[in-house]
Design a protein around this motif. Structure first.
Motif, short mmCIF file in Angstrom:
data_model
loop_
_atom_site.label_atom_id
_atom_site.label_comp_id
_atom_site.label_asym_id
_atom_site.label_seq_id
_atom_site.Cartn_x
_atom_site.Cartn_y
_atom_site.Cartn_z
N PRO A 1 0.81 -1.23 0.00
CA PRO A 1 0.00 0.00 0.00
C PRO A 1 0.85 1.28 0.00
O PRO A 1 0.69 2.16 0.83
N ILE A 2 1.74 1.39 -0.97
CA ILE A 2 2.64 2.53 -1.05
C ILE A 2 1.88 3.83 -1.30
O ILE A 2 2.13 4.84 -0.64
N LEU A 3 0.95 3.83 -2.27
CA LEU A 3 0.21 5.04 -2.58
C LEU A 3 -0.57 5.53 -1.37
O LEU A 3 -0.57 6.72 -1.05
N THR A 4 -1.21 4.61 -0.68
CA THR A 4 -1.99 4.95 0.51
C THR A 4 -1.08 5.50 1.59
O THR A 4 -1.40 6.52 2.23
N LEU A 5 0.04 4.88 1.80
CA LEU A 5 0.99 5.30 2.82
C LEU A 5 1.53 6.70 2.53
O LEU A 5 1.55 7.56 3.42
N VAL A 6 1.94 6.94 1.30
CA VAL A 6 2.48 8.26 0.93
C VAL A 6 1.42 9.34 1.12
O VAL A 6 1.70 10.40 1.70
N TYR A 7 0.21 9.09 0.65
CA TYR A 7 -0.87 10.08 0.78
C TYR A 7 -1.19 10.33 2.26
O TYR A 7 -1.34 11.47 2.69
N THR A 8 -1.31 9.27 3.03
CA THR A 8 -1.67 9.40 4.44
C THR A 8 -0.59 10.18 5.20
O THR A 8 -0.92 11.06 6.00
N LEU A 9 0.65 9.88 4.95
CA LEU A 9 1.73 10.62 5.61
C LEU A 9 1.76 12.07 5.16
O LEU A 9 2.01 12.98 5.96
N GLY A 10 1.46 12.32 3.89
CA GLY A 10 1.45 13.68 3.37
C GLY A 10 0.33 14.54 3.92
O GLY A 10 0.44 15.76 3.97
N THR A 11 -0.75 13.93 4.34
CA THR A 11 -1.89 14.69 4.87
C THR A 11 -2.06 14.52 6.38
O THR A 11 -3.07 14.95 6.94
N LEU A 12 -1.09 13.91 7.03
CA LEU A 12 -1.18 13.70 8.47
C LEU A 12 -1.21 15.02 9.24
O LEU A 12 -2.05 15.23 10.11
N ILE A 13 -0.30 15.93 8.90
CA ILE A 13 -0.23 17.20 9.63
C ILE A 13 -1.50 18.02 9.43
O ILE A 13 -2.08 18.52 10.41
N PRO A 14 -2.01 18.21 8.18
CA PRO A 14 -3.25 18.96 8.06
C PRO A 14 -4.43 18.27 8.74
O PRO A 14 -5.34 18.95 9.24
N SER A 15 -4.43 16.95 8.81
CA SER A 15 -5.51 16.23 9.50
C SER A 15 -5.51 16.53 10.98
O SER A 15 -6.56 16.77 11.59
N ILE A 16 -4.33 16.54 11.58
CA ILE A 16 -4.22 16.86 13.00
C ILE A 16 -4.55 18.33 13.23
O ILE A 16 -5.26 18.69 14.18
N ALA A 17 -4.07 19.20 12.33
CA ALA A 17 -4.31 20.64 12.48
C ALA A 17 -5.79 20.98 12.45
O ALA A 17 -6.27 21.78 13.26
N VAL A 18 -6.53 20.38 11.51
CA VAL A 18 -7.97 20.69 11.43
C VAL A 18 -8.70 20.14 12.66
O VAL A 18 -9.65 20.75 13.14
N LEU A 19 -8.25 19.02 13.19
CA LEU A 19 -8.87 18.49 14.41
C LEU A 19 -8.59 19.41 15.60
O LEU A 19 -9.49 19.69 16.40
N VAL A 20 -7.37 19.91 15.69
CA VAL A 20 -7.03 20.85 16.78
C VAL A 20 -7.88 22.12 16.64
O VAL A 20 -8.43 22.61 17.63
N ARG A 21 -8.01 22.64 15.43
CA ARG A 21 -8.84 23.84 15.23
C ARG A 21 -10.31 23.54 15.55
O ARG A 21 -11.03 24.40 16.07
N ARG A 22 -10.75 22.32 15.26
CA ARG A 22 -12.13 21.93 15.60
C ARG A 22 -12.31 21.93 17.11
O ARG A 22 -13.33 22.39 17.64
N LEU A 23 -11.33 21.41 17.84
CA LEU A 23 -11.40 21.42 19.31
C LEU A 23 -11.38 22.86 19.83
O LEU A 23 -12.07 23.18 20.80
#
Length: 117
Positions: free
Chosen positions: A48-70
């Motif tokens: 699952p290379i494509l999935t892994l690369v995409y997930t790692l590439g969007t990890l920071i914005p995913s956490i950031a939007v959750l923090v802003r939601r909180l």
């Protein structure tokens, strides 16, 4: 798609507030892309290379939007770690992200819904 690109524009912005709509639309599109990449990886018969690369590439914005939601709820971004509590933590975090934000300005900024009404 607008909310998805807005979140990516704020790649590592952990300040401010995010509406429920911004968080959930980002999560929906993110999930759809990950599912499509998993299917594509499976169809190609590769790791699952494509999935892994995409997930790692969007990890920071995913956490950031959750923090802003909180922040929209008036809670610190450290509440993110409530999800690590076995059994109830993930459910608690899910309930928090689905809860309406504070309608007045709070210590994290003005009500984002007031500008998008």
């Amino acid at each position: 798609m607008k909310h998805y690109t807005d979140v990516l524009k704020k790649y590592a912005d952990f300040s401010g507030r995010a509406r429920r709509q911004e968080y959930w639309m980002f999560s929906l599109i993110q999930s759809a892309i990950v599912i499509a990449l998993v299917v594509l990886d499976f169809a190609l018969g590769t790791l699952p290379i494509l999935t892994l690369v995409y997930t790692l590439g969007t990890l920071i914005p995913s956490i950031a939007v959750l923090v802003r939601r909180l922040h929209d709820l008036g809670k610190s971004g450290w509440w993110y770690f409530i999800g690590l509590v076995p059994l109830v933590g993930g459910i608690w975090l899910l309930v928090l992200t689905a809860t309406a934000g504070q309608q007045a300005p709070n210590e994290y900024g003005p009500d984002p819904k007031a500008y998008h009404a």
